[in-house]
Design an enzyme around this catalytic site. Structure first.
Site, mmCIF file in Angstrom:
data_model
loop_
_atom_site.group_PDB
_atom_site.id
_atom_site.type_symbol
_atom_site.label_atom_id
_atom_site.label_comp_id
_atom_site.label_asym_id
_atom_site.label_seq_id
_atom_site.Cartn_x
_atom_site.Cartn_y
_atom_site.Cartn_z
ATOM 1 N N CYS A 1 0.822 -1.223 0.000
ATOM 2 C CA CYS A 1 0.000 0.000 0.000
ATOM 3 C C CYS A 1 0.851 1.266 0.000
ATOM 4 C CB CYS A 1 -0.921 0.012 1.207
ATOM 5 S SG CYS A 1 -1.980 -1.438 1.308
ATOM 6 N N HIS B 1 -9.120 3.145 -2.440
ATOM 7 C CA HIS B 1 -7.767 2.666 -2.152
ATOM 8 C C HIS B 1 -7.216 1.826 -3.304
ATOM 9 C CE1 HIS B 1 -4.252 1.384 -0.178
ATOM 10 N NE2 HIS B 1 -4.715 0.380 0.526
#
Lengths: 372, 117
Positions: free
Chosen positions: A77, A315
Site C-alpha cells: 500500500c 484505495h
C-alpha cells in the site's frame, strides 16, 4: 537541494473496470503536468502493486514519456509514497532535475473481493484476508479497552462525511454510527462501512527544486517493518509508523502538534486510530476518542483525512500514497474547496503497506510538507 | 507441524544470539540475522487476538475462525480455531483463552482447540 512539489494530479477514484490504466494514468499525469506547467520530466518513478511486468513503460509510452529512466517500485500500500520518496531523493541529490512520481492500480478487474496476502505465508494460505488482519488489531484494542465499537464507527462516519466535499472520491455519505455498526460484518469486529472499497485510480506528482509558490518537502522517510511477534508491545503496524514518524519529525524539525492536517492510512477504521496514536497526533488509547469528539474532523483541532481517506476516497493500492500527497498539496495551497482546512501551513502524509508474515509492515512512508 | 504427546508441535527455530523464536525453518534469525538452531513449540498457547472471517475468500468457506496464538515459550502463530457450533452462531475465540494445537487442517494450516476460555 531543497525539493518542492511543482504539481499534482489524480484520476477519479472508483470501480472503473471500463477504463484502462492508460486512461487513469493520463488523467493524473495530464493534470500534474499542467499544474507544474511542464511538458516533460527527466525521470519517472512508478508505484504499483499488482500491475503486470512492464506496466509503467506500457502506460507512459501512450503519453509520449519515453527514452528517459523509468523505475518501478512495489511496497504494498506504500508503493505510491515509495515512488515519491525515491523521486524526492533523486531531486534532492541532484541526480535528476525534474521527476515524475506516478502511482496506479486497477483493482476491480483483478479482485472479486478482499485481498489476501501471498499464499506462501500463513496469513495468505490460511485465508486471513486483509480486513481480517486489521480485525485482529481491532479485536485486541476492544479487549484492552483502548477503543469502543462506537469510536471505531466514528472514523467511518467522519471520513465518509469529509468525502461529501471531494468530487474525486469513490463514494461518500452521511452515515450514522448505528448504520456503520449495522452494516454487514466482514471480519469481527469490522463491518463493511469500516473497510475501504475496491478501487481503480492513478495519482501523480511532479517534483523539482524548491521554488516560489510551490509546496515544499520538509522531510520524507521510508522504513520497512522489523519482526512483529509475541514480544511486541503494540498491535500490528503501530511501531513501524511510530519509528518512521520519529525520523520524519526530526528531519523536518517539527513536533506532531505543529501539524495542521494529515492524510493517513485508514484502509480500515482501526488503521486510522492506531496510526494517529503512533504518529503522536493523539496519546495512546486516544485515537478513537479523537474521532468521536471531532478533534480529527474538518473544523477540529487537527483534521485527519479531509479527502475522505482510503475508506471513502478509495484505495487503489499503488495510487493511494500519491493521492494522499495531492490532497495535502491542495490543502497547503488553499485549493481544497469546501474541505479546506483553514490556514493549513504544515501537512503530513502517511502510508503503511503490509502483508508479509512476521513483519510489522512491509513499508511505511511519512512525508512532512509545508505551504508555499 | 509434527505430532507430540499432548497435541501438535510446531517445528521452528531459535536464535543462538538473541533467543528470538520463529515458527519457520529460515536459515537466519529474522530479528538479528544470527545463527539459528531447530526448536519445537507447543502444543499449548494463549490467544493474542481472534476474528471470524465472514466474506468469501478463494478456497475457503465462510464463516471461519482465526486467531493469533502465542505458543508457550514460543512464537506467535496464526491458526484456525476449531468450530464450536452452528455456522450461524460462530463467534471469535476469546482473547486470553488457553488453546492446544491439533493436527493440521486438510489445507495444511495450523489448527487449535480452545481448552480454557
Amino acid at each position: 537541494m531543497k525539493v518542492a512539489v511543482h504539481g499534482v494530479g489524480t484520476s477519479h477514484f472508483g470501480r472503473q473496470p471500463e477504463r484502462d490504466l492508460v486512461s487513469l494514468a493520463w488523467a493524473a499525469v495530464r493534470e500534474a503536468f499542467a499544474d507544474a506547467d511542464v511538458t516533460a520530466v527527466d525521470a519517472v518513478w512508478v508505484g504499483t502493486v499488482f500491475g503486470p511486468a512492464g506496466v509503467a513503460q506500457r502506460v507512459l509510452r501512450a503519453m509520449g514519456i519515453t527514452g528517459i529512466p523509468v523505475i518501478t517500485v512495489e511496497n504494498a500500500c506504500a508503493s505510491g509514497t515509495t515512488a515519491f520518496a525515491e523521486a524526492h531523493e533523486a531531486v534532492r541529490t541532484g541526480r535528476y532535475g525534474r521527476v515524475l512520481a506516478l502511482g496506479l492500480e486497477q483493482m476491480s478487474t483483478a479482485f472479486a473481493g478482499a485481498i489476501t496476502p501471498e499464499a506462501t505465508d500463513p496469513e495468505g494460505r490460511s485465508g486471513l484476508a486483509l480486513p481480517a488482519l486489521y480485525a485482529m488489531a481491532a479485536a485486541r484494542y476492544l479487549h484492552d479497552g483502548a477503543v469502543t465499537p462506537a469510536q471505531l464507527a466514528a472514523v467511518s462516519v467522519k471520513n465518509h462525511a469529509h468525502a461529501l466535499h471531494n468530487p474525486r472520491a469513490q463514494y461518500s455519505g452521511s452515515f450514522t454510527v448505528e448504520a456503520v455498526l449495522g452494516s454487514r460484518m466482514i471480519a469481527d469486529p469490522l463491518t463493511l462501512l469500516q473497510c475501504c472499497p475496491t478501487s481503480d485510480g492513478a495519482a501523480a506528482a511532479v517534483l523539482g527544486p524548491a521554488r516560489p509558490g510551490a509546496v515544499g518537502v520538509r522531510s520524507v522517510v521510508l522504513r520497512s517493518g522489523a519482526p512483529w511477534n509475541h514480544r511486541s508491545p503494540h498491535v500490528w503496524g503501530h511501531d513501524v509508523v511510530r519509528d518512521t514518524a520519529a525520523d520524519a519529525y526530526a528531519a523536518a524539525g517539527i513536533e506532531p502538534a505543529d501539524l495542521d492536517v494529515a492524510e493517513v492510512h485508514d484502509a480500515f477504521t482501526i488503521g486510522e486510530i492506531v496510526t494517529t496514536e503512533a504518529l503522536g497526533l493523539v496519546g495512546p488509547g486516544e485515537g478513537g476518542k479523537a474521532a468521536e469528539s471531532g478533534r480529527t474532523a474538518l473544523g477540529g483541532e487537527q483534521p485527519v483525512n479531509p479527502s475522505g481517506g482510503l475508506l471513502s476516497r478509495g484505495h487503489p493500492l499503488g495510487a493511494t500514497g500519491l493521492a494522499q500527497l495531492a490532497e495535502i498539496v491542495w490543502q497547503l495551497r488553499g485549493d481544497a474547496g469546501r474541505r479546506q482546512v483553514d490556514g493549513a501551513r504544515l501537512g503530513l502524509v502517511e502510508t503503511m503497506g503490509g502483508g508479509v508474515s512476521v513483519l510489522d509492515g512491509n513499508a511505511c512512508v511519512i512525508a512532512v510538507l509545508e505551504a508555499p | 507441524m509434527s505430532a507430540g504427546a499432548d497435541g501438535g508441535i510446531v517445528d521452528g527455530r531459535r536464535c543462538r544470539s538473541c533467543a528470538e523464536v520463529s515458527a519457520f525453518p529460515w536459515p537466519a534469525c529474522p530479528a538479528c540475522g544470527g545463527a539459528v538452531e531447530p526448536a519445537s513449540f507447543g502444543p499449548f498457547g494463549k490467544v493474542w487476538s481472534a476474528t471470524v472471517v465472514r466474506i468469501p475468500v478463494p478456497g475457503r468457506t465462510p464463516p471461519y475462525r482465526l486467531a493469533y496464538v502465542d505458543l508457550d515459550d514460543g512464537p506467535r502463530v496464526l491458526a484456525h480455531v476449531q468450530a464450536d457450533g452452528a455456522a450461524e452462531r460462530v463467534v471469535a475465540a476469546s482473547i486470553g483463552s488457553r488453546v492446544r494445537l491439533l493436527p493440521d487442517t486438510d489445507e495444511g494450516d495450523l489448527l487449535v482447540e480452545v481448552v480454557e476460555s
